[in-house]
Write a protein that holds these residues in place. Structure first.
Motif, PDB file in Angstrom:
ATOM      1  N   ASP A 214     -14.520   4.580   5.301  1.00  0.00           N
ATOM      2  CA  ASP A 214     -14.616   5.020   3.909  1.00  0.00           C
ATOM      3  C   ASP A 214     -15.822   5.927   3.679  1.00  0.00           C
TER       4      ASP A 214
ATOM      5  N   LEU B 153     -10.621  -4.835  -2.947  1.00  0.00           N
ATOM      6  CA  LEU B 153      -9.694  -3.808  -2.493  1.00  0.00           C
ATOM      7  C   LEU B 153     -10.245  -2.409  -2.733  1.00  0.00           C
ATOM      8  N   GLU B 154     -11.311  -2.310  -3.512  1.00  0.00           N
ATOM      9  CA  GLU B 154     -12.050  -1.066  -3.694  1.00  0.00           C
ATOM     10  C   GLU B 154     -13.503  -1.326  -3.325  1.00  0.00           C
ATOM     11  N   THR B 155     -14.166  -0.294  -2.811  1.00  0.00           N
ATOM     12  CA  THR B 155     -15.586  -0.441  -2.508  1.00  0.00           C
ATOM     13  C   THR B 155     -16.387  -0.634  -3.779  1.00  0.00           C
TER      14      THR B 155
ATOM     15  N   HIS C 187     -11.896  -1.997  11.615  1.00  0.00           N
ATOM     16  CA  HIS C 187     -11.479  -1.402  10.344  1.00  0.00           C
ATOM     17  C   HIS C 187     -10.241  -0.531  10.542  1.00  0.00           C
TER      18      HIS C 187
ATOM     19  N   GLU D 132       0.866  -1.176   0.000  1.00  0.00           N
ATOM     20  CA  GLU D 132       0.000   0.000   0.000  1.00  0.00           C
ATOM     21  C   GLU D 132       0.912   1.239   0.000  1.00  0.00           C
TER      22      GLU D 132
ATOM     23  N   GLY E 182      -6.896  -4.686   3.699  1.00  0.00           N
ATOM     24  CA  GLY E 182      -7.098  -3.935   2.465  1.00  0.00           C
ATOM     25  C   GLY E 182      -8.463  -4.155   1.854  1.00  0.00           C
ATOM     26  N   TYR E 183      -9.229  -5.132   2.358  1.00  0.00           N
ATOM     27  CA  TYR E 183     -10.524  -5.469   1.789  1.00  0.00           C
ATOM     28  C   TYR E 183     -11.638  -4.691   2.501  1.00  0.00           C
ATOM     29  N   CYS E 184     -12.690  -4.400   1.740  1.00  0.00           N
ATOM     30  CA  CYS E 184     -13.687  -3.394   2.144  1.00  0.00           C
ATOM     31  C   CYS E 184     -14.995  -4.007   2.623  1.00  0.00           C
TER      32      CYS E 184
ATOM     33  N   THR F  63     -12.422   0.129   5.303  1.00  0.00           N
ATOM     34  CA  THR F  63     -11.377  -0.776   4.811  1.00  0.00           C
ATOM     35  C   THR F  63     -10.696  -1.451   5.990  1.00  0.00           C
TER      36      THR F  63
END
Length: 374
Positions: free
Chosen positions: A201, A312-314, A197, A47, A240-242, A236
């Motif tokens: 986010d 890794l992204e919402t 978390h 990251e 790294g997972y959302c 997050t």
């Protein structure tokens, strides 16, 4: 706090760089160039801090990959999961031209894939350094790999789902008539961190008419008795997972018209989740929810797609929307979140993260989907 049920090293396996290089070759690309963001983290676990100074993983279709980093960031890179991958780390100094360095080491290529989130500042510098290379999105190569989650990625998403479920379990104690959305949102944000978390986010607290705006977030509006409140929250995890989940609450007795269409919404969300299985198209999952809502007379009030991929992204592929004929495959992870919005009055949305299994879909959120009266 949630307990981790996966080996963190499994999220970023040592075989992934080779798989990416092979995929780049199949796509006719000479190399992929991945700068800080989700693509770089997916491939290496690093990251990296997004800076005007170039950090870039170069993955040639043939040849050895290497990670170019500013010398002042070398220690951070060496202490990241990228250090497990056997990559060559290539530091550069303040007076060096890192773009020319990358171009020199890769050599002449006809096409190069750039990270989807690469800054224009960097893509233009690469264009100047590699004038003979057509630039395309690296996502065209990485999408197949990133969409299909591994067992470790699925476990990381399940951990995220459990963490955000914990927060939703606290929301009834935070919602009270007389409090502002912002006051409630502040408490929810603190709870998101306390639930495990790494960062918050988004926090949406849409009371009364604000619930009819899907991306409202927060305001100083005072919550009134009898008002529905849409609470859509996510963050997050350290992995790294959302997470991302929406539930609807009502402060006191809800309006009769709201209760009626909320039940329609609940049935639509249930129908879409039940429809998930390998082979069905993404758009058919959208249709499963949309048909229920349209038949009840609220089709015009369902104003967005049914869902989006998550990892890794919402928001990432696959998108659960009309026109997406991509067939579901085991490992696809995405939201199922139909909504009904009556402008100026109120709205509702129910959202779970679902992962496609070998025979059916599995929800990763488990709090009640009934209207919760507090």
């Amino acid at each position: 706090m949630t307990s981790t049920s996966f080996d963190t090293a499994e999220l970023y396996p040592t075989t992934r760089v080779a798989a990416v290089a092979e995929a780049a070759g199949r796509a006719g690309l000479g190399a992929l160039l991945l700068t800080p963001g989700p693509d770089l983290r997916y491939v290496t676990g690093y990251e990296a801090m997004p800076l005007e100074r170039l950090t870039c993983l170069a993955v040639p279709a043939s040849g050895e990959p290497f990670l170019v980093v500013p010398r002042l960031e070398l220690s951070a890179a060496e202490h990241s999961p990228a250090s497990r991958l056997g990559l060559e780390f290539v530091p550069w100094d303040e007076t060096d031209d890192p773009y020319a360095l990358v171009a020199r080491r890769i050599g002449p290529v006809g096409r190069v894939g750039l990270a989807d989130r690469m800054w224009a500042l960097q893509s233009l510098r690469f264009r100047d350094a590699m004038p003979g290379a057509e630039q395309v999105l690296a996502g065209s190569v990485l999408r197949e790999l990133r969409m299909r989650k591994s067992p470790a990625e699925a476990a990381a998403l399940a951990e995220a789902g459990a963490a955000i479920d914990t927060v939703h379990g606290l929301v009834p104690g935070l919602l009270k008539a007389g409090r502002t959305e912002r006051e409630v949102g502040k408490d929810i944000a603190e709870a998101i961190i306390e639930a495990g978390h790494a960062r918050v986010d988004f926090v949406i607290v849409g009371s009364g008419p604000n619930g009819a705006s899907p991306h409202h977030e927060l305001s100083d509006r005072v919550i009134q008795p009898g008002e529905p409140v849409v609470v859509d929250i996510g963050g997050t995890m350290p992995s790294g997972y959302c997470s991302d989940s929406t539930r609807v609450y009502c402060v006191g007795e809800p309006p009769a018209e709201f209760t009626a269409y909320y039940e329609v919404l609940r049935q639509a969300q249930e129908a879409a989740c039940a429809h998930v299985r390998p082979g069905v198209t993404c758009e058919s999952v959208d249709a499963a929810a949309r048909e229920v809502i349209t038949e009840a007379g609220f089709g015009a009030e369902f104003i967005h797609r049914t869902g989006h991929g998550i990892g890794l992204e919402t928001h990432e592929e696959p998108y659960i929307v009309s026109g997406n004929t991509e067939p579901m495959r085991p490992g696809y992870a995405f939201s199922v979140e139909p909504g009904i919005y009556l402008a100026g009055r109120h709205g509702a949305r129910i959202e779970d993260i679902v992962i496609c299994g070998e025979t059916a879909g599995e929800r990763l959120n488990h709090t009640s989907r009934e209207l919760i009266v507090v």
